[in-house]
Design a protein around this motif. Structure first.
Motif, mmCIF file in Angstrom:
data_model
loop_
_atom_site.group_PDB
_atom_site.id
_atom_site.type_symbol
_atom_site.label_atom_id
_atom_site.label_comp_id
_atom_site.label_asym_id
_atom_site.label_seq_id
_atom_site.Cartn_x
_atom_site.Cartn_y
_atom_site.Cartn_z
ATOM 1 N N GLY A 165 83.205 -34.947 41.592
ATOM 2 C CA GLY A 165 83.067 -33.498 41.498
ATOM 3 C C GLY A 165 84.375 -32.789 41.231
ATOM 4 O O GLY A 165 84.492 -31.568 41.417
ATOM 5 N N ALA A 166 85.385 -33.542 40.774
ATOM 6 C CA ALA A 166 86.709 -32.964 40.543
ATOM 7 C C ALA A 166 86.875 -32.405 39.133
ATOM 8 O O ALA A 166 87.782 -31.601 38.882
ATOM 9 N N LEU A 167 86.014 -32.818 38.197
ATOM 10 C CA LEU A 167 86.130 -32.364 36.808
ATOM 11 C C LEU A 167 85.592 -30.946 36.687
ATOM 12 O O LEU A 167 84.444 -30.682 37.041
ATOM 13 N N LYS A 168 86.429 -30.040 36.184
ATOM 14 C CA LYS A 168 86.094 -28.617 36.207
ATOM 15 C C LYS A 168 85.629 -28.069 34.862
ATOM 16 O O LYS A 168 85.396 -26.866 34.734
ATOM 17 N N TYR A 169 85.503 -28.914 33.861
ATOM 18 C CA TYR A 169 84.920 -28.472 32.594
ATOM 19 C C TYR A 169 84.385 -29.685 31.835
ATOM 20 O O TYR A 169 84.762 -30.821 32.129
ATOM 21 N N PRO A 170 83.472 -29.470 30.884
ATOM 22 C CA PRO A 170 82.853 -30.595 30.174
ATOM 23 C C PRO A 170 83.822 -31.281 29.216
ATOM 24 O O PRO A 170 84.670 -30.631 28.600
ATOM 25 N N VAL A 171 83.674 -32.587 29.116
ATOM 26 C CA VAL A 171 84.511 -33.377 28.218
ATOM 27 C C VAL A 171 83.620 -34.321 27.406
ATOM 28 O O VAL A 171 82.723 -34.961 27.956
ATOM 29 N N ILE A 172 83.868 -34.384 26.105
ATOM 30 C CA ILE A 172 83.134 -35.303 25.232
ATOM 31 C C ILE A 172 83.948 -36.589 25.069
ATOM 32 O O ILE A 172 85.125 -36.547 24.690
#
Length: 418
Positions: A165-172
């Motif tokens: 839950g540490a990722l604060k924005y979407p990544v492709i």
């Protein structure tokens, strides 16, 4: 314009090399022509942390043509091509913060210089840009639409962030595109890694025992090319499925403890830490050559190696000789960093054409759809992957069949049967 490169006098040489690489990047050329007309990235600030090579320069040019404000730093201290960095600043007016051989402090200063632009999109190779942004500049994250990640190591780190839950924005995960890992990882890494090892050592592979640690797509590529040059290839693995695949591809499979005693060449390609440790170095033959083609140098336990060494000296460019306490000598290439970029020029531009086409099109996709995505790691949309393949085939002058209406109906029906 703010920048930090080695020498702007190198710019003219770099520009020629960028143009030379561009000749083998027809998919990016097609995308650039459309981007120049449509400006899909207009008003977007894009911060990139990638290997500063001729191929990356062509990607930066395409992103700028699409209307983006771009800044670039290096994703590895030894992968920067200083003439390319200079050319991007002088001839393409793109801020670059990268100097080959920069120390750790400078490396992170350069990452922070890119983050100073307050990017809307991040473009990573190894996830150092994203991890630094999350750890040190959380207040800047609210401006970010999304990001892309180029390599396996970075995707592993980002999935760990997302899981916690540490990722604060979407990544492709560009690395997971079929038009990336099936070609870039396999054929690009395979050719460029062998190229780097040979440039550094000028040793004969034929008749040698070549140990490949990790049988993912990069390991498959290196094993294929080493075998093609006449080496007997040994694979080490922790995944039973990949180990079986390596056996059925014709390679010997064994633990590193056993491989260490017989190998002449070693190359790690796992994305994990301490794959070759001090107990392995102590078992190696006198004169063993050790390299890494995973993203970070942590795959080799260099601190452990120093603990069991009596002396270290540089004997050739990109070759360090460690004399062990047992008096055997082990040779580490490119300080354990990416041997294909530090000792050679990285992947051929023809294969990076597809990888960077995915990067450019995913940046466009994030502008259009980023706000609809959750804070997670996403695969490259299938229509982008397929369009890159179609453009590449078109550029190569290759045509393929199309399904007839009858065939389409058959494939979508459960009633027709045999």
């Amino acid at each position: 314009m703010n920048y930090h490169v080695k020498d702007l006098d190198l710019a003219d040489k770099g520009k020629l090399r960028i143009e030379w690489a561009g000749r083998e990047m027809p998919v990016l050329k097609q995308i650039k022509e459309r981007f120049e007309r449509e400006k899909p990235l207009k008003g977007i600030r894009l911060g990139a942390c990638l290997h500063v090579t001729t191929e990356t320069a062509n990607l930066m040019d395409v992103l700028k043509a699409g209307g983006a404000e771009v800044a670039l730093c290096a994703s590895n201290p030894l992968s920067t091509q200083d003439d390319v960095a200079a050319a991007l600043v002088k001839h393409y007016e793109i801020p670059v913060f990268a100097i080959r051989g920069e120390d750790r402090d400078t490396y992170y200063q350069h990452i922070k210089a890119v983050l100073d632009m307050n990017p809307h999109i991040t473009m990573d190779d190894g996830a150092d840009l994203i991890s630094t942004l999350h750890a040190e500049y959380p207040e800047k994250i609210e401006n970010v639409i999304g990001g892309t990640e180029e390599t396996t190591t970075g995707v592993i780190r980002l999935r760990a962030m997302a899981k916690e839950g540490a990722l604060k924005y979407p990544v492709i995960a560009v690395n997971d595109a079929l038009t990336k890992h099936l070609f870039d990882n396999r054929y690009g890494t395979g050719q460029s890694t062998i190229d780097g090892i040979l440039r550094a050592t000028n040793r004969l592979l034929a008749g040698s025992i070549f140990v490949v640690a990790g049988y993912g797509w990069c390991g498959k590529g290196v094993a294929m090319r080493a075998k093609g040059l006449g080496a007997r290839v040994v694979v080490t693995e922790v995944d039973p499925l990949k180990a079986i695949e390596a056996v059925m591809d014709g390679y010997d499979v064994m633990p590193m403890d056993e491989a260490a005693e017989i190998g002449d060449f070693f190359c790690t390609l796992t994305g994990d830490i301490n794959v070759i440790r001090k107990e392995h170095f102590l078992k190696m033959k006198d004169g063993a050559i050790v390299s890494n083609s995973g993203h970070f140098n942590v795959e080799l336990d260099l601190d452990g190696l120093k603990e069991v060494s009596r002396e270290v000296r540089r004997v050739r460019e990109n070759v360090d000789e460690y004399t062990l306490v047992n008096r055997k000598k082990v040779y580490i290439l490119a300080e354990g960093r990416l041997v294909n970029l530090a000792a050679a020029e990285g992947h051929p531009s023809a294969v990076m054409d597809m990888s960077f086409a995915n990067q450019a099109l995913c940046a466009e996709y994030l502008v259009k759809h980023g706000k609809e995505l959750k804070n997670d790691v996403y695969k490259v949309p299938e229509h982008i992957d397929r369009s890159v393949a179609e453009m590449k085939l078109h550029a190569m002058g290759i045509k393929i069949d199309k399904l007839t209406p009858e065939q389409e109906k058959y494939l979508s029906s459960w009633e027709m049967g045999t």
